[in-house]
Design an enzyme around this catalytic site. Structure first.
Site, mmCIF file in Angstrom:
data_model
loop_
_atom_site.group_PDB
_atom_site.id
_atom_site.type_symbol
_atom_site.label_atom_id
_atom_site.label_comp_id
_atom_site.label_asym_id
_atom_site.label_seq_id
_atom_site.Cartn_x
_atom_site.Cartn_y
_atom_site.Cartn_z
ATOM 1 N N LEU A 1 90.790 23.222 28.216
ATOM 2 C CA LEU A 1 89.287 22.724 28.324
ATOM 3 C C LEU A 1 89.396 21.529 29.187
ATOM 4 C CD1 LEU A 1 87.598 23.653 25.136
ATOM 5 C CD2 LEU A 1 87.369 25.053 27.403
ATOM 6 N N PRO A 2 88.202 20.953 29.869
ATOM 7 C CA PRO A 2 88.286 19.698 30.778
ATOM 8 C C PRO A 2 88.591 18.452 30.260
ATOM 9 C CG PRO A 2 86.517 21.127 31.434
ATOM 10 C CD PRO A 2 87.061 21.680 30.170
ATOM 11 N N THR B 1 94.129 18.012 28.231
ATOM 12 C CA THR B 1 94.597 16.691 28.387
ATOM 13 C C THR B 1 93.134 15.959 27.790
ATOM 14 O OG1 THR B 1 96.166 16.940 29.911
ATOM 15 C CG2 THR B 1 95.246 14.645 29.594
ATOM 16 N N LYS C 1 101.518 12.102 26.770
ATOM 17 C CA LYS C 1 101.167 12.796 27.804
ATOM 18 C C LYS C 1 100.612 11.712 28.874
ATOM 19 C CE LYS C 1 98.935 15.526 30.904
ATOM 20 N NZ LYS C 1 99.821 16.275 32.178
ATOM 21 N N LYS D 1 91.298 10.659 35.749
ATOM 22 C CA LYS D 1 90.911 10.931 34.273
ATOM 23 C C LYS D 1 92.074 10.393 33.318
ATOM 24 C CE LYS D 1 91.160 14.762 31.329
ATOM 25 N NZ LYS D 1 91.010 15.981 31.185
HETATM 26 P P1 NAD Z 1 89.383 23.808 35.235
HETATM 27 O O1 NAD Z 1 88.305 23.123 35.431
HETATM 28 O O2 NAD Z 1 90.103 24.608 36.226
HETATM 29 O O3 NAD Z 1 89.418 24.698 33.933
HETATM 30 C C1 NAD Z 1 88.469 24.495 32.744
HETATM 31 C C2 NAD Z 1 88.033 25.730 32.383
HETATM 32 O O4 NAD Z 1 87.166 25.419 31.104
HETATM 33 C C3 NAD Z 1 86.953 26.371 33.187
HETATM 34 O O5 NAD Z 1 86.982 27.682 33.590
HETATM 35 C C4 NAD Z 1 85.586 26.132 32.499
HETATM 36 O O6 NAD Z 1 84.533 27.020 32.848
HETATM 37 C C5 NAD Z 1 86.067 26.513 31.158
HETATM 38 N N1 NAD Z 1 85.044 25.661 29.912
HETATM 39 C C6 NAD Z 1 84.713 24.673 30.035
HETATM 40 N N2 NAD Z 1 83.907 24.253 28.842
HETATM 41 C C7 NAD Z 1 83.990 25.506 28.305
HETATM 42 C C8 NAD Z 1 83.508 26.037 26.964
HETATM 43 N N3 NAD Z 1 82.851 25.385 26.193
HETATM 44 N N4 NAD Z 1 83.966 27.364 26.405
HETATM 45 C C9 NAD Z 1 84.699 28.215 27.298
HETATM 46 N N5 NAD Z 1 85.005 27.539 28.581
HETATM 47 C C10 NAD Z 1 84.952 26.592 28.978
HETATM 48 O O7 NAD Z 1 90.656 22.726 34.739
HETATM 49 P P2 NAD Z 1 92.050 22.931 34.666
HETATM 50 O O8 NAD Z 1 92.666 22.446 36.053
HETATM 51 O O9 NAD Z 1 92.637 24.177 34.075
HETATM 52 O O10 NAD Z 1 92.587 21.877 33.504
HETATM 53 C C11 NAD Z 1 92.230 22.083 32.054
HETATM 54 C C12 NAD Z 1 93.061 20.821 31.240
HETATM 55 O O11 NAD Z 1 94.283 20.575 31.598
HETATM 56 C C13 NAD Z 1 92.531 19.532 31.865
HETATM 57 O O12 NAD Z 1 92.190 18.981 30.567
HETATM 58 C C14 NAD Z 1 93.326 18.971 32.559
HETATM 59 O O13 NAD Z 1 93.411 17.572 32.727
HETATM 60 C C15 NAD Z 1 94.404 19.479 32.051
HETATM 61 N N6 NAD Z 1 95.653 19.780 33.141
HETATM 62 C C16 NAD Z 1 95.678 20.148 34.421
HETATM 63 C C17 NAD Z 1 96.595 20.264 35.204
HETATM 64 C C18 NAD Z 1 96.236 20.570 36.526
HETATM 65 O O14 NAD Z 1 97.452 20.517 37.367
HETATM 66 N N7 NAD Z 1 95.143 21.389 37.003
HETATM 67 C C19 NAD Z 1 97.814 19.824 34.722
HETATM 68 C C20 NAD Z 1 98.054 19.375 33.634
HETATM 69 C C21 NAD Z 1 96.886 19.563 32.453
#
Ligand code: NAD
Length: 301
Positions: A65-66, A99, A174, A249
């Site tokens: 999740l975000p 994260t 991390k 973030k």
């Molecule tokens: P994203 O915004 O693409 O995906 C998040 C998903 O969570 C969305 O599809 C959203 O609809 C869903 N969501 C939000 N609240 C929800 C709830 N209550 N119930 C169900 N679904 C819900 O983000 P991402 O890029 O996939 O990143 C996710 C996490 O991973 C973040 O914490 C980010 O910091 C971390 N991260 C991302 C990357 C990257 O390169 N994108 C790398 C490492 C870590």
């Protein structure tokens, strides 16, 4: 460990859930965005109408999740709404790969422990490419027992699985890593541009520094100067890769962590300020190596 619920099917969670399916797990999926669920169903997952439904009767729950507030409200509930901890069985292992701040991770771990359930923070490194290839690095915080139990699930999505310590330790490791990455990216960018301003070829300078005392990961794998390296975001107008907004973030999380322990992180603070400024100029959804443009001349010379 056979039946998994995967909640949060975004840029990272979608391909991670797909890798669980490929490894033979039964996967229940839920996201707030119906299209994200449909994409996983077409790959063999079972759609759930709610997160609570997805998590009922599974061996493990994985969330992606975000931010911390989403993780807390999903597991603990909010405004009279039930959380996952209200419906899952005692034997269900909870793994959060988002994260988030370490305090939120510890808070959820303690709430789970009160109910006799194991929760582990397991943030990842490796980006969307690592998520798709199943080569993520998982950095785990939790008990030895939870870490053991999680192996089969994490191995289906990652190549390196580390146990950083107790609850919250995965999140701390991390953000330490990402703070250092930001500092290295800014430092590498300014050194490369200083050389260019004095007439050096950025590729030649990169080759020299790579094997000298300034060598670091950004020079080896992710050069920020356009056209020095193929297949990196800087050679593709900084598209793809790791967004500036996500780096902002993570740098915010590292500064919050530093405040909690009165730690001195001057370069992390400066890097955050530079990235915030960069995001405010409209670069939030570009790759974080685009910070190079804060040093380059207008036409990228
Ligand atoms: P994203 O915004 O693409 O995906 C998040 C998903 O969570 C969305 O599809 C959203 O609809 C869903 N969501 C939000 N609240 C929800 C709830 N209550 N119930 C169900 N679904 C819900 O983000 P991402 O890029 O996939 O990143 C996710 C996490 O991973 C973040 O914490 C980010 O910091 C971390 N991260 C991302 C990357 C990257 O390169 N994108 C790398 C490492 C870590």
């Amino acid at each position: 460990m056979k039946k998994i619920a995967f909640i949060g099917l975004g840029n990272m969670g979608g391909p991670m859930a797909a890798n669980l399916l490929k490894a033979g797990f039964d996967v229940n999926v839920f996201d707030l965005v119906p299209a994200a669920i449909d994409s996983l169903v077409s790959q063999g997952a079972v759609a759930a109408a709610t997160a609570l439904e997805a998590a009922t009767g599974v061996d493990a729950v994985v969330t992606m999740l975000p931010a911390g507030k989403h993780v807390k409200s999903l597991y603990i509930g909010s405004a009279g709404q039930q959380g996952l901890l209200d419906v899952i069985g005692k034997d269900t292992l909870l793994i959060d790969s988002s994260t988030i701040d370490a305090e939120s991770a510890k808070f959820v771990a303690e709430a789970a422990a009160i109910k006799g359930v194991e929760f582990m923070d397991a943030p990842v490194s490796g980006g969307t490419a690592g998520a798709a290839a199943g080569t993520l690095t998982f950095i785990c915080g939790g008990s030895d027992h939870a870490f053991e139990r999680a192996q089969a699930v994490l191995n289906a999505m990652g190549a390196n699985i580390f146990h950083a310590g107790s609850a919250g330790a995965g999140q701390v490791a991390k953000i330490c890593n990402n703070m250092l990455l930001a500092v290295l990216m800014v430092g590498t960018s300014e050194a490369l541009q200083l050389g260019r301003d004095h007439g050096l070829d950025a590729k030649v300078l990169s080759d020299i520094m790579k094997v000298s005392s300034g060598g670091n990961w950004t020079l080896e794998k992710y050069n920020p100067c356009p056209n020095v390296m193929e297949s990196v975001p800087s050679s593709n107008d900084y598209q793809g890769g790791f967004m500036v907004d996500l780096m902002v973030k993570d740098l915010g999380l590292s500064q919050e962590a530093a405040l909690l322990t009165n730690s001195s992180t001057p370069l992390g603070a400066l890097a955050r300020s530079m990235y915030v400024n960069h995001a405010r100029k409209g670069n939030g959804s570009r790759d974080f190596s685009s910070i190079f443009e804060a040093f380059a001349k207008a036409n990228n010379e």
